[in-house]
Design an enzyme around this catalytic site. Structure first.
Site, short mmCIF file in Angstrom:
data_model
loop_
_atom_site.label_atom_id
_atom_site.label_comp_id
_atom_site.label_asym_id
_atom_site.label_seq_id
_atom_site.Cartn_x
_atom_site.Cartn_y
_atom_site.Cartn_z
N ASP A 56 0.81 -1.21 0.00
CA ASP A 56 0.00 0.00 0.00
C ASP A 56 0.85 1.27 0.00
O ASP A 56 2.07 1.22 0.17
CB ASP A 56 -0.95 0.01 1.21
CG ASP A 56 -0.30 -0.55 2.48
OD1 ASP A 56 0.91 -0.33 2.67
OD2 ASP A 56 -0.98 -1.22 3.26
N ASP A 114 -7.57 -3.96 14.33
CA ASP A 114 -8.92 -4.32 13.90
C ASP A 114 -8.91 -5.44 12.86
O ASP A 114 -9.91 -5.71 12.21
CB ASP A 114 -9.68 -3.09 13.37
CG ASP A 114 -9.00 -2.47 12.15
OD1 ASP A 114 -7.96 -2.99 11.69
OD2 ASP A 114 -9.52 -1.45 11.64
N GLU A 128 -9.78 -2.36 5.20
CA GLU A 128 -10.41 -2.06 6.47
C GLU A 128 -11.63 -2.96 6.71
O GLU A 128 -12.11 -3.63 5.79
CB GLU A 128 -10.82 -0.59 6.49
CG GLU A 128 -9.68 0.40 6.24
CD GLU A 128 -8.76 0.58 7.44
OE1 GLU A 128 -8.56 -0.39 8.21
OE2 GLU A 128 -8.21 1.68 7.62
#
Length: 276
Positions: A72, A141, A148
């Site tokens: 990324d 997370d 995400e």
């Protein structure tokens, strides 16, 4: 799926570096046969990169015939900004090894056409013959790369809006100022990483323990994108003791009982100078 549990961060980093080293050497890369490696950024892989640099300086490993694809890059951050992933990779890894800069592929978060940049990245991976080993890290997370919570588990390289948890976690790199943290990034998709022939995910620290629990002991769930790798035929999770705190005792005991098998993957450590 393998879960490799080491006592601490340094040992986990060393195990991962040895595994990468052995995989490259056993592949026997050459002018017409490049080993293709997917790479992460963040704090977790730094120890692994340091060990790989050490092996390179000792003459054990060469990256001359290795192509890399990074996971990324932030959107809108200048390439020479100290917190860009271009800067991270060159400062922490690439400038210390013998990789050809033309073989180190990182997404351009300042491209005029961001979708075209993402499509071209996927094409370059395909032209390289696919990725042999994709190394990744995760967020608290459970996100892999910048996929995400809620991301499609068959997603490809694309533009993503960063979750507030991710922005808060990355604020430490921007003087704690949330206004300086980029809110968007280009990222490989879950499907992009799943296409790799092999995946190794580094998970260390107690703050990642719940994510590891979700990845190992619960089902596949797009709210915890790392859980998708339960369905990959060759996944290795490499973690330290702290990251196992949310796992059942039975689970930890089971995988620790397999360490004598897992350690054969890194012992002996192969070396190019020995011609092994």
């Amino acid at each position: 799926m393998r879960l490799v549990i080491l006592d601490n961060y340094d040992l986990a980093s060393e195990w991962a570096a040895k595994y990468i080293c052995n995989r490259i050497i056993q592949f026997k890369p050459g002018q017409d046969r490049y080993f293709t490696l997917g790479l992460p950024t963040g704090s977790t892989p730094l120890g692994c990169y340091k060990k790989l640099i050490e092996y390179h300086k000792n003459g054990d490993i060469s990256f001359k015939y290795v192509k890399t694809f990074n996971m990324d890059e932030y959107v809108g951050l200048p390439r020479n900004h100290p917190e860009s992933y271009h800067s991270y990779m060159w400062n922490n890894f690439f400038k210390h090894i013998d990789i050809d800069p033309n073989n180190a592929h990182i997404l351009d978060g300042n491209a005029a056409d961001l979708q075209a940049e993402c499509d071209a990245f996927e094409k370059k991976i395909k032209e390289a013959g696919g990725i042999d080993l994709f190394v990744g890290g995760i967020g608290p997370d459970g996100h892999i790369a910048f996929n995400e919570p809620g991301s499609s588990l068959v997603s490809r390289t694309r533009l993503k809006t960063l979750a507030m948890d991710t922005i808060l976690a990355n604020a430490k790199y921007f003087d704690g100022d949330l206004s300086k943290v980029p809110t968007m990034a280009l990222t490989v998709g879950v499907g992009t990483v799943m296409d790799a022939r092999e995946v190794m995910i580094l998970i260390t620290g107690a703050h990642k323990a719940f994510a590891l629990y979700k990845a190992i002991e619960e089902g596949v769930n797009h709210m915890w994108t790392v859980s998708a790798f339960q369905q990959h035929p060759r996944t290795i999770f490499v973690c330290d003791e702290d990251a196992t705190l949310e796992l059942r005792v039975k689970t930890v005991k089971y995988f620790k009982g397999l360490m004598h098998v897992h350690n054969k993957l890194v012992d002996p450590l192969y070396s190019m100078k020995e011609g092994k």
